[in-house]
Design a protein around this motif. Structure first.
Motif, mmCIF file in Angstrom:
data_model
loop_
_atom_site.group_PDB
_atom_site.id
_atom_site.type_symbol
_atom_site.label_atom_id
_atom_site.label_comp_id
_atom_site.label_asym_id
_atom_site.label_seq_id
_atom_site.Cartn_x
_atom_site.Cartn_y
_atom_site.Cartn_z
ATOM 1 N N GLU A 1 -17.017 -23.062 6.122
ATOM 2 C CA GLU A 1 -18.182 -22.647 5.541
ATOM 3 C C GLU A 1 -18.427 -22.928 3.934
ATOM 4 O O GLU A 1 -19.394 -23.554 3.461
ATOM 5 N N SER A 2 -17.250 -22.794 3.622
ATOM 6 C CA SER A 2 -17.135 -22.866 2.215
ATOM 7 C C SER A 2 -15.667 -23.282 1.744
ATOM 8 O O SER A 2 -14.949 -22.785 2.504
ATOM 9 N N PRO A 3 -15.268 -24.019 0.630
ATOM 10 C CA PRO A 3 -16.157 -24.710 -0.013
ATOM 11 C C PRO A 3 -16.691 -25.835 0.734
ATOM 12 O O PRO A 3 -16.194 -26.489 1.664
ATOM 13 N N ARG A 4 -17.941 -26.237 0.514
ATOM 14 C CA ARG A 4 -18.839 -27.362 1.249
ATOM 15 C C ARG A 4 -18.399 -28.819 0.415
ATOM 16 O O ARG A 4 -19.035 -29.002 -0.643
ATOM 17 N N VAL A 5 -17.345 -29.284 0.933
ATOM 18 C CA VAL A 5 -16.954 -30.329 0.238
ATOM 19 C C VAL A 5 -17.973 -31.542 -0.290
ATOM 20 O O VAL A 5 -18.027 -31.908 -1.401
ATOM 21 N N ALA A 6 -18.734 -31.845 0.736
ATOM 22 C CA ALA A 6 -19.741 -33.056 0.569
ATOM 23 C C ALA A 6 -20.619 -32.379 -0.239
ATOM 24 O O ALA A 6 -21.068 -33.254 -1.285
ATOM 25 N N LEU A 7 -21.360 -31.407 0.098
ATOM 26 C CA LEU A 7 -22.384 -30.685 -0.857
ATOM 27 C C LEU A 7 -22.060 -30.567 -2.245
ATOM 28 O O LEU A 7 -22.732 -31.052 -3.267
ATOM 29 N N ASN A 8 -20.641 -29.830 -2.347
ATOM 30 C CA ASN A 8 -20.243 -29.769 -3.829
ATOM 31 C C ASN A 8 -20.008 -31.081 -4.581
ATOM 32 O O ASN A 8 -20.542 -31.112 -5.698
ATOM 33 N N THR A 9 -19.796 -32.176 -3.792
ATOM 34 C CA THR A 9 -19.349 -33.427 -4.302
ATOM 35 C C THR A 9 -20.599 -33.958 -4.911
ATOM 36 O O THR A 9 -20.945 -34.493 -6.076
ATOM 37 N N ILE A 10 -21.894 -33.908 -4.101
ATOM 38 C CA ILE A 10 -23.130 -34.290 -4.223
ATOM 39 C C ILE A 10 -23.749 -33.640 -5.316
ATOM 40 O O ILE A 10 -24.157 -34.178 -6.549
ATOM 41 N N LEU A 11 -23.836 -32.501 -5.275
ATOM 42 C CA LEU A 11 -24.182 -31.615 -6.692
ATOM 43 C C LEU A 11 -23.461 -31.615 -7.673
ATOM 44 O O LEU A 11 -24.136 -31.665 -8.871
ATOM 45 N N GLY A 12 -21.935 -31.958 -7.574
ATOM 46 C CA GLY A 12 -21.599 -32.097 -8.891
ATOM 47 C C GLY A 12 -21.564 -33.435 -9.671
ATOM 48 O O GLY A 12 -21.670 -33.384 -10.706
ATOM 49 N N ALA A 13 -21.964 -34.528 -8.716
ATOM 50 C CA ALA A 13 -22.326 -35.704 -9.276
ATOM 51 C C ALA A 13 -23.634 -35.620 -9.960
ATOM 52 O O ALA A 13 -23.984 -36.210 -11.069
ATOM 53 N N ILE A 14 -24.431 -34.915 -9.163
ATOM 54 C CA ILE A 14 -25.939 -34.787 -9.627
ATOM 55 C C ILE A 14 -25.876 -34.014 -11.068
ATOM 56 O O ILE A 14 -26.407 -34.530 -11.978
ATOM 57 N N ALA A 15 -25.186 -32.820 -10.994
ATOM 58 C CA ALA A 15 -24.852 -32.173 -12.367
ATOM 59 C C ALA A 15 -24.313 -32.850 -13.663
ATOM 60 O O ALA A 15 -24.874 -32.986 -14.512
ATOM 61 N N GLY A 16 -23.445 -33.711 -13.046
ATOM 62 C CA GLY A 16 -22.801 -34.292 -14.071
ATOM 63 C C GLY A 16 -23.798 -35.492 -14.817
ATOM 64 O O GLY A 16 -23.773 -35.709 -16.069
ATOM 65 N N GLY A 17 -24.347 -36.152 -13.909
ATOM 66 C CA GLY A 17 -25.314 -37.005 -14.211
ATOM 67 C C GLY A 17 -26.630 -36.419 -15.205
ATOM 68 O O GLY A 17 -26.840 -36.961 -16.073
ATOM 69 N N LEU A 18 -26.942 -35.238 -14.848
ATOM 70 C CA LEU A 18 -28.149 -34.532 -15.505
ATOM 71 C C LEU A 18 -27.472 -34.108 -16.814
ATOM 72 O O LEU A 18 -28.303 -34.066 -17.752
ATOM 73 N N LEU A 19 -26.382 -33.478 -16.729
ATOM 74 C CA LEU A 19 -25.831 -32.931 -18.208
ATOM 75 C C LEU A 19 -25.711 -34.167 -19.122
ATOM 76 O O LEU A 19 -25.916 -34.035 -20.258
ATOM 77 N N THR A 20 -25.116 -35.203 -18.474
ATOM 78 C CA THR A 20 -24.884 -36.359 -19.395
ATOM 79 C C THR A 20 -26.481 -36.855 -19.914
ATOM 80 O O THR A 20 -26.399 -37.436 -21.326
ATOM 81 N N LEU A 21 -27.227 -36.905 -19.101
ATOM 82 C CA LEU A 21 -28.589 -37.470 -19.472
ATOM 83 C C LEU A 21 -29.240 -36.579 -20.529
ATOM 84 O O LEU A 21 -29.638 -36.938 -21.708
ATOM 85 N N THR A 22 -28.914 -35.171 -20.422
ATOM 86 C CA THR A 22 -29.408 -34.216 -21.278
ATOM 87 C C THR A 22 -28.657 -34.400 -22.590
ATOM 88 O O THR A 22 -29.181 -34.258 -23.702
ATOM 89 N N GLY A 23 -27.601 -34.626 -22.528
ATOM 90 C CA GLY A 23 -26.592 -34.597 -23.876
ATOM 91 C C GLY A 23 -26.944 -35.943 -24.687
ATOM 92 O O GLY A 23 -27.112 -35.971 -25.780
ATOM 93 N N ILE A 24 -27.248 -36.951 -23.902
ATOM 94 C CA ILE A 24 -27.942 -38.507 -24.420
ATOM 95 C C ILE A 24 -29.278 -37.998 -25.200
ATOM 96 O O ILE A 24 -29.306 -38.631 -26.334
ATOM 97 N N ALA A 25 -30.242 -37.261 -24.557
ATOM 98 C CA ALA A 25 -31.509 -36.998 -24.991
ATOM 99 C C ALA A 25 -31.280 -36.132 -26.423
ATOM 100 O O ALA A 25 -31.881 -36.504 -27.178
ATOM 101 N N VAL A 26 -30.300 -35.359 -26.313
ATOM 102 C CA VAL A 26 -30.255 -34.299 -27.463
ATOM 103 C C VAL A 26 -29.717 -35.258 -28.456
ATOM 104 O O VAL A 26 -30.093 -35.270 -29.756
ATOM 105 N N PHE A 27 -28.636 -36.179 -28.179
ATOM 106 C CA PHE A 27 -28.001 -36.809 -29.225
ATOM 107 C C PHE A 27 -28.726 -37.834 -29.934
ATOM 108 O O PHE A 27 -29.070 -38.086 -30.991
ATOM 109 N N THR A 28 -29.595 -38.846 -28.905
ATOM 110 C CA THR A 28 -30.833 -39.346 -29.556
ATOM 111 C C THR A 28 -31.815 -38.944 -30.281
ATOM 112 O O THR A 28 -32.181 -39.556 -31.164
#
Length: 533
Positions: A253-280
């Motif tokens: 049941e845990s860790p849910r490898v596929a779900l964690n991978t997807i959520l991690g990828a989304i979080a990484g993209g969103l954090l990078t996007l946020t960082g870019i927005a703050v930087f710009t």
């Protein structure tokens, strides 16, 4: 359609596309890295398995009341969910597996009603899938036993009370029967009376018979109630049953490898996007010519390499002193773009300005004038920045006589050739500036002077170095007197919002903006000059 009339939605779409092209690869890389990291971490984390045993709540076994029983079972299920998590239920299961503490056992136990059903799911999490299934079944069976014990206790108490009441009614009935027998015997022993037996004796017998009948009815009702209770007790033995025993799970049941991978990828993209927005936002600069049209809505005329202090001190006038340098080639490219961009209406009078001070507009104006002069046309460079003049320093001239004197008419226009510094190039310093430079610069005399300078020769070009647009109002009026304006933007320090504001100001006075020169661009972005050379 001119640049000032561009629609806001279209501009916004272009801006989004530009940002996507610029930052898309970084966002994609961050997404892949974050997803890969989440996958790797999930793979090394301890795996926990969850096994579920299902209970069915069936309040009756009457086949004629199936719908009513189903609804009642759904209503009972939430209460049973709370009872299943009670300490008395969990303790029996915990003791059977010798679990060390009650807190962790309770945290690993989950009991919930399956929505819109009479089914209760009892789940347990453990690193051993087999033990998880075993404990889930132990909790379910413990709950069933506790429910049956509770029901049996309640029914036993009620049955005892009914038996006591039945015994009392039977004793009362026996007393009435004995009394009736006595009265009837007494009545039989009396002699015959013409008028019949005495009335009081008949009344007593009739009253006792009525009372006996009532007691008999009560006794019958109580006995029926006792029989019903026994039937209910028999049915209640199966009110809660184990519907489906737990099965040892094969997937954790845990860790849910596929779900964690997807959520991690989304979080990484969103954090990078946020960082870019703050930087710009914090570092809101225009650093590439490709950004100019998207962010400012005007064309880019060229980009000038960054010159360090040593190079600037020795060769501030690159076109004259370092004609083969990348900087000189960049200024020639700007001149060519100015000519080619307006073949139908070539600019004869050009104002060079910027949004803020220290963006390098004076240096651009000086070298642009040299590039025009180098092409063979007479060029007049006018230093109209009376608040911070720079041309006399760049060319090493005396600034005591110049533009201000021509406007005061203390120096005749015929003496303009005295300011010639090289063939085809006249540099007109500011002279002694007045207290309020904006007044003479916005006068009709200034307009007349610009026209006169442009007519000194065929195809003569006038380049005017003026004050920053956002600093003072001097350039506002001047921008309407020339054929076009060149806006210099410092790629290293000028906020893009300041450049946008400068363009808006010029558009507001209906000035013609020829384009933007991006100044102080890092040399690494301009390797094509060196590689070609």
């Amino acid at each position: 359609m001119d640049d000032s009339s561009r629609g806001v939605p279209g501009f916004a779409r272009a801006r989004v596309l530009f940002m996507f092209r610029r930052w898309g690869p970084l966002i994609a890389l961050a997404t892949v890295v974050a997803g890969g990291t989440a996958f790797a971490v999930s793979e090394v984390l301890p795996k926990e398995y969850s096994a579920t045993s299902q209970l069915y709540v069936a309040p009756a076994a009457n086949p004629t009341a199936a719908l009513q029983d189903a609804v009642l079972g759904q209503n009972l299920a939430p209460s049973y969910v709370q009872l299943a998590q009670s300490e008395v239920v969990l303790r029996r299961a915990r003791d059977k597996v010798s679990w060390p503490d009650s807190k962790s056992f309770r945290e690993r136990t989950q009991v919930a009603q399956v929505r819109n059903t009479s089914i209760i799911a009892v789940s347990f999490r453990d690193r051993d899938p087999q033990r998880a299934a075993e404990i889930a079944d132990l909790i379910a069976n413990s709950f069933v036993e506790q429910v049956r014990a509770l029901q049996s206790s309640l029914q036993s108490t009620t049955a005892t009370q009914l038996d006591e009441e039945i015994s009392s009614v039977e004793a009362d009935r026996q007393r009435i029967d004995d009394e009736l027998s006595r009265l009837r015997a007494a009545l039989a022993a009396l002699p015959a009376f013409p008028q019949g037996p005495p009335a009081d004796l008949r009344s007593q017998i009739s009253q006792l018979e009525s009372t006996g009948t009532a007691r008999q009815d009560t006794l019958a009702q109580l006995m029926r109630t006792r029989d019903d209770l026994r039937l209910v007790a028999a049915r209640a033995e199966n009110t809660v049953t184990v519907w489906e025993p737990a099965v040892a799970p094969t997937d954790p049941e845990s860790p849910r490898v596929a779900l964690n991978t997807i959520l991690g990828a989304i979080a990484g993209g969103l954090l990078t996007l946020t960082g870019i927005a703050v930087f710009t936002y914090m570092v809101d600069r225009i650093t590439d010519v490709d950004e100019v049209s998207e962010r400012l809505g005007v064309p880019a005329l060229g980009e000038i390499p960054f010159a360090n202090e040593q190079t600037l001190g020795a060769h501030g006038l690159f076109v004259r002193d370092a004609p083969a340098s990348p900087e000189a080639e960049a200024f020639r490219a700007v001149r060519a773009n100015l000519v080619l961009a307006a073949l139908d209406r070539p600019p004869r009078t050009i104002m060079v300005t910027s949004a803020l001070s220290d963006e390098g507009k004076s240096l651009v104006a000086a070298n642009l004038a040299l590039a025009f002069a180098e092409s063979g046309s007479l060029t007049v460079l006018v230093d109209a920045d009376m608040r911070k003049p720079m041309q006399h320093l760049l060319y090493g001239l005396d600034s005591t006589v110049g533009l201000a004197d021509l406007l005061r008419e203390t120096v005749p226009l015929a003496d303009i050739r005295k300011f010639e510094v090289m063939p085809n190039l006249i540099v007109l310093p500011t002279g002694r500036p007045p207290l309020n430079p904006a007044e003479p610069l916005s006068s009709t005399k200034m307009l007349s002077l610009i026209l006169s300078l442009s007519q000194l020769a065929d195809a003569a070009t006038v380049v005017i170095d003026t004050s920053p647009v956002l600093a003072v109002a001097d350039a506002h009026a001047l921008s309407t007197m020339v054929d076009g304006c060149v806006v210099v933007v410092d790629s290293a320090r000028t906020p893009a919002r300041a450049s946008r504001r400068a363009v808006d100001v010029l558009n507001a006075v209906h000035a013609r903006i020829l384009g933007v020169v991006l100044n102080k661009v890092p040399a690494i972005q301009l390797d094509y000059y060196q590689s070609y050379a």
